[in-house]
Structures are given as C-alpha cells and as structure tokens.
Design a protein around this motif. Structure first.
Motif, PDB file in Angstrom:
ATOM      1  N   ALA A   1       0.656  -1.145  -0.062  1.00 43.78           N
ATOM      2  CA  ALA A   1       0.011  -0.075   0.201  1.00 43.78           C
ATOM      3  C   ALA A   1       0.793   1.266  -0.049  1.00 43.78           C
ATOM      4  N   PRO A   2       0.437   2.281  -0.650  1.00 43.33           N
ATOM      5  CA  PRO A   2      -0.828   2.447  -1.526  1.00 43.33           C
ATOM      6  C   PRO A   2      -0.486   1.991  -2.797  1.00 43.33           C
ATOM      7  N   ARG A   3      -1.215   0.787  -3.118  1.00 37.68           N
ATOM      8  CA  ARG A   3      -1.089   0.139  -4.341  1.00 37.68           C
ATOM      9  C   ARG A   3      -2.104   0.621  -5.497  1.00 37.68           C
ATOM     10  N   PRO A   4      -1.626   0.356  -6.782  1.00 31.34           N
ATOM     11  CA  PRO A   4      -2.327   0.757  -7.849  1.00 31.34           C
ATOM     12  C   PRO A   4      -3.785  -0.264  -8.026  1.00 31.34           C
ATOM     13  N   GLU A   5      -4.745   0.056  -8.576  1.00 26.90           N
ATOM     14  CA  GLU A   5      -5.996  -0.499  -8.808  1.00 26.90           C
ATOM     15  C   GLU A   5      -6.062  -0.882 -10.614  1.00 26.90           C
ATOM     16  N   ALA A   6      -6.483  -1.784 -10.656  1.00 27.07           N
ATOM     17  CA  ALA A   6      -6.739  -2.315 -12.331  1.00 27.07           C
ATOM     18  C   ALA A   6      -7.898  -1.569 -12.814  1.00 27.07           C
ATOM     19  N   VAL A   7      -7.939  -0.697 -13.684  1.00 29.66           N
ATOM     20  CA  VAL A   7      -8.970   0.108 -14.238  1.00 29.66           C
ATOM     21  C   VAL A   7      -9.559  -1.008 -15.397  1.00 29.66           C
ATOM     22  N   LEU A   8     -10.794  -0.870 -15.578  1.00 28.53           N
ATOM     23  CA  LEU A   8     -11.729  -1.761 -16.631  1.00 28.53           C
ATOM     24  C   LEU A   8     -11.780  -0.732 -17.585  1.00 28.53           C
ATOM     25  N   ALA A   9     -10.976  -1.072 -18.762  1.00 28.40           N
ATOM     26  CA  ALA A   9     -11.038   0.030 -20.078  1.00 28.40           C
ATOM     27  C   ALA A   9     -12.144  -0.252 -20.955  1.00 28.40           C
ATOM     28  N   ILE A  10     -13.461  -0.067 -20.468  1.00 32.93           N
ATOM     29  CA  ILE A  10     -14.570  -0.430 -21.371  1.00 32.93           C
ATOM     30  C   ILE A  10     -15.330   1.054 -21.262  1.00 32.93           C
ATOM     31  N   PRO A  11     -15.822   1.587 -22.503  1.00 28.21           N
ATOM     32  CA  PRO A  11     -16.487   3.056 -22.536  1.00 28.21           C
ATOM     33  C   PRO A  11     -17.570   2.559 -21.956  1.00 28.21           C
ATOM     34  N   GLY A  12     -17.977   3.755 -21.232  1.00 26.49           N
ATOM     35  CA  GLY A  12     -19.348   3.648 -20.256  1.00 26.49           C
ATOM     36  C   GLY A  12     -19.276   3.260 -19.209  1.00 26.49           C
ATOM     37  N   GLN A  13     -18.080   2.366 -18.930  1.00 25.92           N
ATOM     38  CA  GLN A  13     -17.963   1.837 -17.517  1.00 25.92           C
ATOM     39  C   GLN A  13     -17.014   2.798 -16.588  1.00 25.92           C
ATOM     40  N   ALA A  14     -17.106   2.818 -15.241  1.00 29.59           N
ATOM     41  CA  ALA A  14     -16.309   3.379 -14.391  1.00 29.59           C
ATOM     42  C   ALA A  14     -15.986   2.448 -13.370  1.00 29.59           C
ATOM     43  N   LEU A  15     -15.020   1.621 -13.399  1.00 29.53           N
ATOM     44  CA  LEU A  15     -14.497   0.624 -12.295  1.00 29.53           C
ATOM     45  C   LEU A  15     -12.881   0.701 -12.355  1.00 29.53           C
ATOM     46  N   SER A  16     -12.593   0.889 -11.038  1.00 31.72           N
ATOM     47  CA  SER A  16     -11.163   0.994 -10.648  1.00 31.72           C
ATOM     48  C   SER A  16     -10.966  -0.168  -9.696  1.00 31.72           C
ATOM     49  N   GLY A  17     -10.362  -0.880  -9.844  1.00 32.79           N
ATOM     50  CA  GLY A  17     -10.233  -2.023  -8.600  1.00 32.79           C
ATOM     51  C   GLY A  17     -11.331  -2.638  -8.357  1.00 32.79           C
ATOM     52  N   GLU A  18     -12.035  -2.358  -7.204  1.00 33.13           N
ATOM     53  CA  GLU A  18     -13.288  -3.006  -6.758  1.00 33.13           C
ATOM     54  C   GLU A  18     -14.403  -1.859  -6.492  1.00 33.13           C
ATOM     55  N   ALA A  19     -13.766  -0.437  -6.940  1.00 32.74           N
ATOM     56  CA  ALA A  19     -14.690   0.683  -6.946  1.00 32.74           C
ATOM     57  C   ALA A  19     -15.385   0.838  -8.129  1.00 32.74           C
ATOM     58  N   GLN A  20     -16.786   1.200  -7.844  1.00 30.90           N
ATOM     59  CA  GLN A  20     -17.613   1.545  -9.076  1.00 30.90           C
ATOM     60  C   GLN A  20     -17.888   3.066  -9.194  1.00 30.90           C
ATOM     61  N   GLY A  21     -17.790   3.542 -10.269  1.00 32.67           N
ATOM     62  CA  GLY A  21     -18.007   5.139 -10.246  1.00 32.67           C
ATOM     63  C   GLY A  21     -19.488   5.462 -10.739  1.00 32.67           C
ATOM     64  N   VAL A  22     -19.908   6.575 -10.425  1.00 29.79           N
ATOM     65  CA  VAL A  22     -21.053   6.917 -11.013  1.00 29.79           C
ATOM     66  C   VAL A  22     -21.050   8.211 -11.560  1.00 29.79           C
ATOM     67  N   ARG A  23     -21.173   8.540 -12.780  1.00 28.80           N
ATOM     68  CA  ARG A  23     -21.180   9.946 -13.423  1.00 28.80           C
ATOM     69  C   ARG A  23     -22.032  10.871 -13.121  1.00 28.80           C
ATOM     70  N   LEU A  24     -21.504  11.983 -12.835  1.00 26.62           N
ATOM     71  CA  LEU A  24     -22.262  13.345 -12.422  1.00 26.62           C
ATOM     72  C   LEU A  24     -22.059  14.067 -13.384  1.00 26.62           C
TER      73      LEU A  24
END
Length: 547
Positions: free
Chosen positions: A40-63
């Motif tokens: 720690a602090p370690r990087p997170e694997a980003v899911l590179a799919i358009p329309g998605q917002a996922l970094s590690g296990e965290a989910q993002g919501v667009r505002l």
C-alpha cells in the motif's frame, strides 16, 4: 510486467483482450494479482470499457460537469489514480488497465486523441491476448501500433495458443516456412524479433480428447448427445455458432429434460450476447459456479455461443460444438478438463462431438448456414466464418484422427488448417479455387483499407483533428444500445439498465426514438414500430407493428 517494472523499463501495464466479457473477467484477476505484488498504497486495475467506471473494486457514478462519484470514498475525497478510469480517452494513461484491444487500436487511427493515447501507452508493457483472433483489418492496425509503440521505447507481449505460421511470419517480418517446416516447429515457444525460446510443456497440463464429427446440426442433433452425457453425470457444454441455433438446442433440451438445463436463480436459461449488461454479469458468475474448478458434481447442460469460448473459468466433461475454424475449435476444446478433479464415470477422458452439415461443405461456398460460408453470388463476401477450405481442413483432421493430445498436437493441427499450401491443395481438390481467391482477396482489401486510416506518426501534426471518430477499430456495422426505462426489472427478477442490439436489428431504427415499456410480464420493449421481447432466453425481435 513485474520484472520490467522492477528494472524501470516500464511504468504501466495495458492488458488487451478481444471482448468486453473477457476484459471484465480478467480485470478482477489482475486486480487480485496487484494486491499480491504491491504494498500500500497500491495501484488499481482499471476496466477499460467505454461507459464503465471501475477502478479496482470501486464503482463510479457519472455526475454533471464531468465529475465521477466513487462508491468507496466520501464526497470531495479524491484518488488521483482514478482519473484514468473516468473517460475512455484516458484509459491508456492508467498505471494498470485491462480492456479490449480496440482501446489500443484507437491510438493508431486517424481519430481524435490518438496522439494522447499513443503517448500515454508508450510507458507501458502492452499485452495483446488471443492475437490470432484479429481479422486482416484489425491485424494491420495492430501492426502499426506495435511498431510505433516499440519505437517510442515501450514493450509488447503478444499471446496466442493457436497462432499459425502465416500470422507469426507477418508479426516477425520473416519469410513463411513451408508446411513441413511449420509443423516441425516447437510448441509452446516464445518468439522475439531475434530468437526463439522453446518452453518445456507441463506434463500435468497434457490432456487427451476423443473427438468425432457427426452429420446433422439442428437443435435435436445437438441436444441428443448432450442430454445423454448429462444423464450420466457429465457437465456438458454446447457451443453453437449462432444464437438461433443455441436457442433451438436449448428448447430441445427443455422439451426432453428441463431438470438438466443450466439455470440462473432457478430459471432455466442459456448463455449468449443478447442479455442486458447486469444479467450477463450474473450469468457469467453462475456459469463459473456450476462449471468452475470448485463446482459440485452433477449432470447439467449449458447451451450457448462463442461467448463461452474464452475468459470464463469453465471445466466441462463433454463438449458438443458446431464445426468452426481450427483455432476456434481448439479454444472451445480448451473448456474441457481444465482442472484436476474427480470426473463422472465414463468421462475420465475429455470428449468432443463436432456437428457438421449432412451434405458436405460445398454448399457453403454459395449460401451460408449456421455461421459458416458466404453468399457465393454477392459482390462482396460477408459472414462469420468464411474460409470454407479452412473449415474443410479442420473437418479432415477430425475425421483422420479421433484422439487428440492437447497441447502436444496444437502446432500440427493449426498449421494443417491454416497454412496456404494446405488450403491451396484442398481448394484444388474440391474445385474451390475461385472461392478461395475471393476469400484471400477480401483479406488483402481489408489490409489495404486499414492502411488508409492508420495514423502515420512520421508526418507533421495536422492543423485540425476529426470532429468525430467514424473510423472504426472493427469492420462491419455497429448495433444500437437500448436503455431500459428507469426501474425496469429483467426476466431474472433484478433491475436492468441497457442492452446491445445486433447490428442487423438496428438498421431501420432511429436512435432518437424513446424506448417504451410495452409489457412487463413478459418484458416487451418498443422503439418506433419495432418491439423486442426480453425473457430468460435473451432478447428477441418481434414482428413490426403499427401500434
């Protein structure tokens, strides 16, 4: 990656795969590996799919105002590393990212942000998995990307279990070996621009597969051996070339033995690409529960399409599949006996049944059927698996040798179904020389077409950039994305938000029309005059209506 990172040769990793489903599966595995590699602090694997917002296990919501709210941080708290996960133009700037190969290819096309993408990628180890899966158009674009990436100081690693001498020679810019020379090459082996390093095979990974070709490929033809094996306690996988044939097979299984059919939350279903995003994730998880390394014993039949070929951790005892190109067939066979585990009696050896048309393959050069062949009189060839001589070569290998030792025989099987010397011989034997010429000509045309849209970094920067990204990473039409009305509950009792339409279903639709909910049980969607039924078998198009 760990060795290059420690040596400060790279700062980042982009792992490219052919499909979004594969990317979703692999992102979780890469993220778990990161936890073991970094403190720690370690990087997170980003899911590179358009329309998605996922970094590690965290989910993002667009505002609004291009902001993203992450579900594991307080409002106002920022994690700078997640910036790259918040928009597709930034994916290649992530320290660790897993996504489709299309995101990499956007760095090599004449589109907006290509220079940004390519520059960001230059710090990375670029891994392209299943590199054999790319067609001529995609391969040409990828060649340009790899060339420029290496010139900028990046590193690249291309992976494939079924790459033939033709594709390998193109990647290495070397001469094509003869068929006997190609068959004699070591397997597995690591190739570089300067040398090759044979890799010792793990004897524990060797498996024997009994394989046979059976005439007839309707739903009953596929269901019959599948149910027989499932009744004997086998985990059975049925992979059809088209959704229609998968549904037909599923219906035949349901009519005879519904208790043996794969289910999700007690609802019998199958696996293909015409499910809502949320349902597809749950289907994938259910497949791994019933067919994964730690799944319980018991007979079950899972019907599906190419979506079952890769990325999922499937360990089946018995496979029923349509005839397909050799590289695809080996991918499907890879779903058999993946793990060391107890087997149902009689299934200690993996078994594969390959369904083929009853009258031979000649008709496929004039009219396609079940995803194979092409319209012979059309001005241009189109279809899923066009190379009929290659399909014939695959069929002959099945008929000549009914016991395959995998991966020991991989090299021979691939070369004898893809090498031009062998395909020319088959085309001559079956009077398919003209057809083979058209298939080859199509590939050459795609290669030349790709050269016209690739980015030449040796040229000065243009005064202006394109206002859209009409240049595509893949040839063919793109289907619409239907957004369900808010609060829609899918056939498995869970909320659903969107679903992708096949391209040919999208042609007469207006993407400005509102999607209306015309029925809840069953779930019916209406867009313009077209209605779609979404039930446990996936999305189906209904007859157009004036209602």
């Amino acid at each position: 990656f760990a060795q290059l990172y420690e040596a400060r040769e790279v700062d980042a990793l982009y792992f490219a795969v052919p499909t979004r489903a594969a990317a979703r599966q692999l992102q979780r595995r890469v993220n778990d590996a990161i936890k073991r590699m970094f403190s720690a602090p370690r990087p997170e694997a980003v899911l590179a799919i358009p329309g998605q917002a996922l970094s590690g296990e965290a989910q993002g919501v667009r505002l609004p105002e291009f902001r993203v709210l992450w579900d594991d941080v307080e409002d106002g708290d920022r994690r700078p590393g997640r910036w790259a996960a918040e928009h597709s133009t930034r994916f290649l700037a992530a320290q660790i990212a897993v996504g489709t190969v299309d995101q990499v290819m956007m760095a090599g096309l004449q589109v907006k942000h290509a220079h940004l993408r390519g520059s960001a990628l230059s710090r990375s180890l670029l891994v392209i998995d299943e590199v054999h899966a790319s067609d001529a158009w995609m391969s040409e674009i990828q060649h340009g990307i790899i060339r420029d990436h290496l010139a900028l100081g990046g590193h690249a690693f291309l992976m494939s279990a079924t790459l033939g001498a033709v594709a390998r020679s193109a990647w290495l810019d070397s001469s094509l070996p003869s068929l006997p020379e190609a068959e004699a090459e070591a397997y597995p082996v690591v190739w570089t621009r300067d040398t090759k390093v044979p890799v010792a095979r793990d004897s524990g990974q060797q498996k024997e597969v009994t394989i046979s070709a059976c005439p007839g490929w309707n739903g009953q033809d596929a269901a019959r051996p599948a149910l027989e094996a499932a009744r004997a306690g086998a985990r059975v996988l049925v992979i059809r070339n088209t959704v229609d044939r998968a549904r037909e097979t599923w219906a035949a299984c349901m009519a005879e033995a519904p208790g043996l059919v794969f289910d999700l939350d007690g609802i019998a279903t199958l696996h293909h690409g015409r499910f809502a995003v949320e349902d597809r994730v749950r289907l994938d998880a259910r497949v791994e529960t019933l067919f994964g390394a730690d799944s319980a014993a018991g007979g079950v039949v899972l019907c599906g399409t190419q979506t079952l070929e890769q990325s999922l951790d499937i360990d089946a005892d018995f496979l029923v599949t349509d005839l397909c190109p050799m590289d695809v067939l080996l991918q499907r066979i890879g779903r058999l006996h993946r793990h060391a585990r107890p087997r149902a009696r009689g299934f200690e050896r993996a078994e594969c049944v390959v369904l083929r048309p009853e009258g031979g393959l000649a008709v496929l050069t004039q009219e396609p059927e079940n995803g194979l062949g092409a319209y012979g009189n059309a001005s241009s060839l189109s279809g899923v698996y066009l190379d009929v001589p290659g399909l014939q070569a695959t069929l002959e290998e099945i008929e000549e040798q009914q016991l395959w030792r995998i991966p020991e025989m991989n090299r021979r099987l691939v070369e004898r179904a893809t090498h031009p010397d062998r395909l020319d011989e088959i085309a001559g034997n079956h009077d398919w020389v003209d057809y083979r010429g058209r298939v080859t000509g199509k590939a050459l045309a795609e290669t030349q077409g790709a050269k016209l849209v690739t980015l030449d970094r040796a040229m000065p920067l243009p005064d202006s950039f394109p206002q859209d990204e009409a240049v595509r990473t893949r040839l063919g039409e793109t289907g619409m994305i239907l957004d369900f009305p808010e609060g829609t509950i899918g056939p498995f009792g869970k909320p659903v938000t969107s679903i992708a339409l096949p391209a040919h279903w999208s042609r007469r639709l207006n993407d400005q029309d509102i999607v209306e909910l015309a029925g809840k049980e069953p779930l019916i969607l209406r867009i313009g005059r077209t209605c779609f039924l979404y039930d446990a078998t996936g999305l189906q198009r209904m007859e157009s209506t004036n209602a």
